[in-house]
Scaffold this motif. Structure first.
Motif, short mmCIF file in Angstrom:
data_model
loop_
_atom_site.label_atom_id
_atom_site.label_comp_id
_atom_site.label_asym_id
_atom_site.label_seq_id
_atom_site.Cartn_x
_atom_site.Cartn_y
_atom_site.Cartn_z
N ARG A 174 -19.50 -15.99 0.23
CA ARG A 174 -19.32 -15.55 1.63
C ARG A 174 -18.23 -16.38 2.31
O ARG A 174 -17.42 -15.86 3.06
CB ARG A 174 -20.66 -15.62 2.39
N LYS A 175 -18.18 -17.66 1.99
CA LYS A 175 -17.14 -18.51 2.58
C LYS A 175 -15.75 -18.08 2.06
O LYS A 175 -14.79 -17.98 2.83
CB LYS A 175 -17.41 -19.99 2.24
N ASN A 198 -23.50 -18.43 -0.71
CA ASN A 198 -22.78 -19.04 0.42
C ASN A 198 -21.32 -19.29 0.07
O ASN A 198 -20.44 -19.13 0.91
CB ASN A 198 -23.46 -20.34 0.85
N GLN A 199 -21.09 -19.70 -1.17
CA GLN A 199 -19.72 -19.98 -1.61
C GLN A 199 -18.87 -18.70 -1.56
O GLN A 199 -17.74 -18.69 -1.08
CB GLN A 199 -19.75 -20.56 -3.04
N THR A 212 -28.62 -19.33 -3.75
CA THR A 212 -28.12 -19.42 -2.37
C THR A 212 -26.76 -20.10 -2.30
O THR A 212 -25.90 -19.70 -1.52
CB THR A 212 -29.13 -20.22 -1.50
N ASN A 213 -26.57 -21.15 -3.13
CA ASN A 213 -25.28 -21.86 -3.09
C ASN A 213 -24.14 -20.93 -3.48
O ASN A 213 -23.08 -20.92 -2.85
CB ASN A 213 -25.27 -23.06 -4.05
#
Ligand code: SF4
Length: 488
Positions: free
Chosen positions: A463-464, A460-461, A456-457
């Protein structure tokens, strides 16, 4: 003895020096990066689908045997065992090696099917098929040779229909005329493998035709960052200069013909001056109506259409970034849309786009042809939104225009009107160097990579990073328009 594969032969046709360097100084070339892996995967994927056109064959390929000699032995055995369909059939003749994607027996002869992951037949495909024909027809009787490629007219609807997806075209007549040449060229290439020195070949348009050569970094290392090769639209004239010994802008003879825009670039560089055509910028700004939207799309594409209502290599928009500015003196308000990691992103993209641009006013994009084409494709594939989408297209203004027309030019743009050069030349704090994602190709591959991740990290990274990259391109337009407004 050195074996010449089909890809080495094609490399040698493009440039004998590249052929030589690849054999003896591979370390001078580029390392195989993610984009090459992606290209290989696309080709492999398309090849695997195309095998379905002739089901029930046996695979003799390198991936299975991990050794070209074994592949050749396996192919020989398959033929003598009476197998009639062979995938990745391997043959050697006189130090030349090739693999046929699909080989099909008809009577006592064989038909070669070479699969290409493109939507048309290119010139180098003919050379490629000619080499194959040469090697294979010196082993077994060949009746015909086809190139199998993707139809750009195919629209997916449910399961992929491979009979509609692929086009097969015989190229036998074309490749027969090249057979004599192949014998001569391979003699020259074999001689090169005995040469002691690197062939003395100057850089030329061949360095990018038909492919960007792996050794450009080596052969072009002495070309300065800004040189005659950066001047816009030279159409081969840069090599005229290079062959006259001119590489640096300052050395271009005054008698050498350059058009008005090229001269403008050169003079700005030599004098260190900016150029501004106030009237042209004023005319451009007069077309802009507030409230104003700044919009940028990111897309990916795949050779095999992934979704219903999509075609091979169709650009699939998955992300947009938008800034909304109510009036000239108001702060732009950001909005980002980034699709879910999997599934068809287009409906949700369209609905968000329509909802976020529903006030009147101009929609500013950079290089309008790209966004307008995607919106036209949306209207074609999702006609229920056609009216709103055409309204959006009718409001688009291309912010690239003043830069393409050289109404505004700075030497730091180095001949380019791409946002990657224009924005940092106006305000260096907007450099792309500090971003994790630096260009559109990387954005597509990172988005596609999200499907394969479970952390997940990491998800998310990425996607950011995607949002940061797309926002920079879009906010860049706010900065660029502001700069033009200051001139008015
Ligand atoms: S960069 Fe150009 S000159 Fe150098 S090997 Fe490649 S094609 Fe040949």
């Amino acid at each position: 003895m050195i074996t010449i594969s089909k890809s080495s032969y094609i490399r040698g046709l493009q440039c004998p020096k590249s052929f030589y360097l690849n054999f003896f100084h591979n370390q001078f070339g580029i390392s195989r990066d993610e984009q090459d892996t992606t290209k290989f995967e696309i080709g492999h994927d398309v090849g695997r689908y195309a095998q379905g056109l002739f089901p029930g064959g046996i695979d003799c390929g390198y991936v299975k045997t991990n050794d070209r000699v074994n592949s050749c032995k396996l192919t020989k055995k398959a033929i003598s065992d009476g197998v009639e369909i062979i995938y990745e059939a391997a043959f050697e003749y006189d130090g030349l090696l090739c693999f046929a994607d699909i080989l099909v027996k008809k009577g006592n002869q064989w038909i070669i099917y070479e699969v290409k992951s493109s939507t048309s037949i290119k010139d180098y495909h003919i050379n490629d098929a000619a080499f194959q024909y040469y090697v294979i027809s010196n082993n077994i009787p060949v009746l015909d040779a086809f190139i199998v490629y993707l139809s750009n007219q195919y629209v997916r609807n449910g399961e992929i229909d491979i009979r509609q997806l692929f086009v097969m075209k015989s190229v036998k007549n074309k490749i027969l005329t090249l057979q004599e040449n192949i014998a001569l060229i391979t003699i020259q290439l074999k001689k090169l493998t005995e040469a002691v020195n690197i062939p003395d070949i100057k850089i030329s348009k061949n360095c990018d035709d038909p492919f960007t050569c792996d050794f450009k970094g080596y052969c072009w290392k002495d070309i300065p960052k800004y040189s005659v090769f950066n001047i816009q639209n030279m159409r081969g004239k840069q090599f005229e200069l290079y062959n006259m010994g001119v590489v640096e802008i300052k050395d271009i003879p005054s008698s050498f013909h350059l058009n008005e825009k090229q001269l403008l670039e050169v003079n700005c560089f030599l004098k260190g001056n900016d150029y501004v055509d106030k009237t042209a910028i004023k005319d451009f700004l007069n077309k802009v109506c507030y409230p104003l939207y700044f919009l940028d799309f990111e897309t990916y594409m795949s050779a095999m259409p992934e979704h219903d209502n999509s075609r091979p290599y169709q650009q699939i928009p998955f992300q947009f970034s938008l800034y909304y500015q109510k009036a000239e003196d108001s702060e732009p308000i950001p909005f980002s849309f980034l699709a879910e990691n999997a599934g068809d992103p287009r409906k949700s993209f369209i609905e968000n786009l329509i909802a976020q641009t529903n006030n009147p006013g101009s929609i500013m994009v950079y290089n309008a042809g790209f966004e307008k084409s995607r919106i036209n494709e949306f209207a074609r594939d999702f006609p229920e939104y056609e009216e709103e989408l055409m309204n959006i297209n009718g409001r688009i203004i291309d912010l690239m225009e003043p830069f393409r027309q050289k109404a505004y030019y700075k030497p730091a743009m180095r001949g380019s009107y791409s946002m990657k050069y224009v924005l940092p030349s106006i305000d260096p704090k907007y450099s792309y160097d500090n971003l994790n994602i630096k260009e559109g190709g990387q954005a597509s591959s990172e988005f596609l990579r999200l499907r394969t991740l479970i952390d997940t990290n990491e998800i998310n990274q990425i996607r950011k990073s995607l949002i940061d990259y797309c926002n920079q391109d879009t906010y860049g337009m706010v900065v660029v328009l502001d700069e033009l407004e200051k001139i008015r």
